[in-house]
Scaffold this active site. Structure first.
Site, mmCIF file in Angstrom:
data_model
loop_
_atom_site.group_PDB
_atom_site.id
_atom_site.type_symbol
_atom_site.label_atom_id
_atom_site.label_comp_id
_atom_site.label_asym_id
_atom_site.label_seq_id
_atom_site.Cartn_x
_atom_site.Cartn_y
_atom_site.Cartn_z
ATOM 1 N N ARG A 45 -24.831 -2.613 55.817
ATOM 2 C CA ARG A 45 -24.385 -3.161 54.570
ATOM 3 C C ARG A 45 -23.970 -2.028 53.464
ATOM 4 O O ARG A 45 -23.049 -1.892 52.958
ATOM 5 C CB ARG A 45 -25.028 -4.313 53.966
ATOM 6 C CG ARG A 45 -24.332 -4.818 52.844
ATOM 7 C CD ARG A 45 -25.052 -6.074 52.076
ATOM 8 N NE ARG A 45 -24.290 -6.844 51.184
ATOM 9 C CZ ARG A 45 -24.724 -6.905 49.803
ATOM 10 N NH1 ARG A 45 -25.642 -6.142 49.452
ATOM 11 N NH2 ARG A 45 -24.031 -7.607 49.225
ATOM 12 N N ILE A 71 -18.286 -7.801 47.360
ATOM 13 C CA ILE A 71 -18.904 -8.082 48.584
ATOM 14 C C ILE A 71 -20.053 -9.156 48.450
ATOM 15 O O ILE A 71 -20.700 -8.997 47.320
ATOM 16 C CB ILE A 71 -19.511 -6.934 49.218
ATOM 17 C CG1 ILE A 71 -20.318 -6.943 50.497
ATOM 18 C CG2 ILE A 71 -20.689 -6.077 48.249
ATOM 19 C CD1 ILE A 71 -20.869 -5.594 51.138
ATOM 20 N N SER A 72 -20.032 -10.311 49.382
ATOM 21 C CA SER A 72 -20.831 -11.442 48.851
ATOM 22 C C SER A 72 -22.158 -10.953 49.354
ATOM 23 O O SER A 72 -22.742 -10.110 50.126
ATOM 24 C CB SER A 72 -20.457 -12.458 49.874
ATOM 25 O OG SER A 72 -19.162 -13.143 49.361
ATOM 26 N N ASN A 73 -23.190 -11.666 48.737
ATOM 27 C CA ASN A 73 -24.678 -11.244 48.951
ATOM 28 C C ASN A 73 -25.005 -11.701 50.376
ATOM 29 O O ASN A 73 -24.504 -12.645 50.858
ATOM 30 C CB ASN A 73 -25.672 -12.123 47.816
ATOM 31 C CG ASN A 73 -25.621 -13.616 48.088
ATOM 32 O OD1 ASN A 73 -26.089 -13.984 48.929
ATOM 33 N ND2 ASN A 73 -25.200 -14.097 47.064
ATOM 34 N N ILE A 76 -25.475 -15.645 51.238
ATOM 35 C CA ILE A 76 -24.284 -16.435 51.611
ATOM 36 C C ILE A 76 -23.628 -15.843 52.676
ATOM 37 O O ILE A 76 -22.957 -16.886 53.366
ATOM 38 C CB ILE A 76 -23.448 -16.412 50.461
ATOM 39 C CG1 ILE A 76 -22.730 -17.601 50.370
ATOM 40 C CG2 ILE A 76 -22.599 -14.974 50.185
ATOM 41 C CD1 ILE A 76 -23.191 -19.025 50.109
#
Length: 226
Positions: A45, A71-73, A76
């Site tokens: 990531r 950027i989504s966690n 999720i």
């Protein structure tokens, strides 16, 4: 970009333990699908965020990627992938072609690419598409097709899809996307404006069943291109 990613690749090796801790945290948060957990552990990531944010890359939080996007966690991303695979019990179905709406930095697309034969990913912001296309090429992610366009219309030329994952919130399910689902496939998206809920729409023949799950928080899905 090539030089930057190559120079940061070593961090990916040393962060394997960090990713392992992230995967264990995802288990604790209820992610059961082993293929999803494996994919989350494999994707670095930190290479999808600005270098200044690398130290926060494996926190369970959304991070800015520019252009008003995030950027989504990790939780999720894993949750939506699990739902797309019908994996709440830990046994997901194989995915052939997946449509993602909201390419962003390419992180979620790369996770999905480890779970599907091919990912078609729409992004309305041309500059993001160009930047992310280079990143995916440097990371040798060969089964993601980044497309610049209005995600509200989907990608009819590539339909049907075994799953559609929308990484931005909208007040209603975009109706143009439903016929692009294969029979038995699912659309996963955050539904709502101020208050958002994770929504799953499953197609069975000509019947679409909608299910609302937990509360979430995403940037809004905007029509058109930029």
């Amino acid at each position: 970009m090539a030089e930057t990613l190559n120079s940061r690749a070593g961090i990916g090796m040393t962060s394997a333990r960090t990713r392992g801790r992230m995967v264990e945290r995802l288990r604790e948060l209820g992610i059961k699908d082993e293929m999803v957990l494996s994919a989350m552990g494999e994707v670095p990531r930190h290479l999808f965020v600005d270098q200044a944010l690398e130290s926060r890359a494996y926190e369970d939080t959304a991070l800015p990627i520019g252009f008003g996007q995030t950027i989504s966690n990790p939780h999720i991303v894993a949750r939506m992938a699990e739902l797309a695979r019908h994996g709440e019990t830990g046994q997901g179905r194989p995915l052939g072609r997946v449509l993602e709406i909201g390419l962003g930095c390419g992180y979620q697309a790369t996770v999905l690419a480890k779970l599907a034969r091919e990912v078609v990913s729409m992004e309305r912001i041309a500059a993001l598409v160009g930047k992310t296309r280079v990143r995916l090429r440097e990371l040798r992610v060969n089964n993601v097709k980044p497309k610049h366009g209005d995600g509200m219309n989907g990608a009819k030329d590539f339909a049907p899809f075994d799953a559609i994952v929308i990484a931005a919130a909208f007040g209603e399910v975009p109706q143009a996307l439903l016929p692009q689902l294969a029979d038995g496939a699912r659309l996963v998206m955050p539904l709502g404006n101020q208050t958002q809920t994770l929504c799953v729409v499953e197609r069975q023949g000509d019947t679409y069943t909608e299910r609302l799950l937990e509360g979430v928080k995403f940037v809004p899905l905007l029509p058109g291109v930029a």
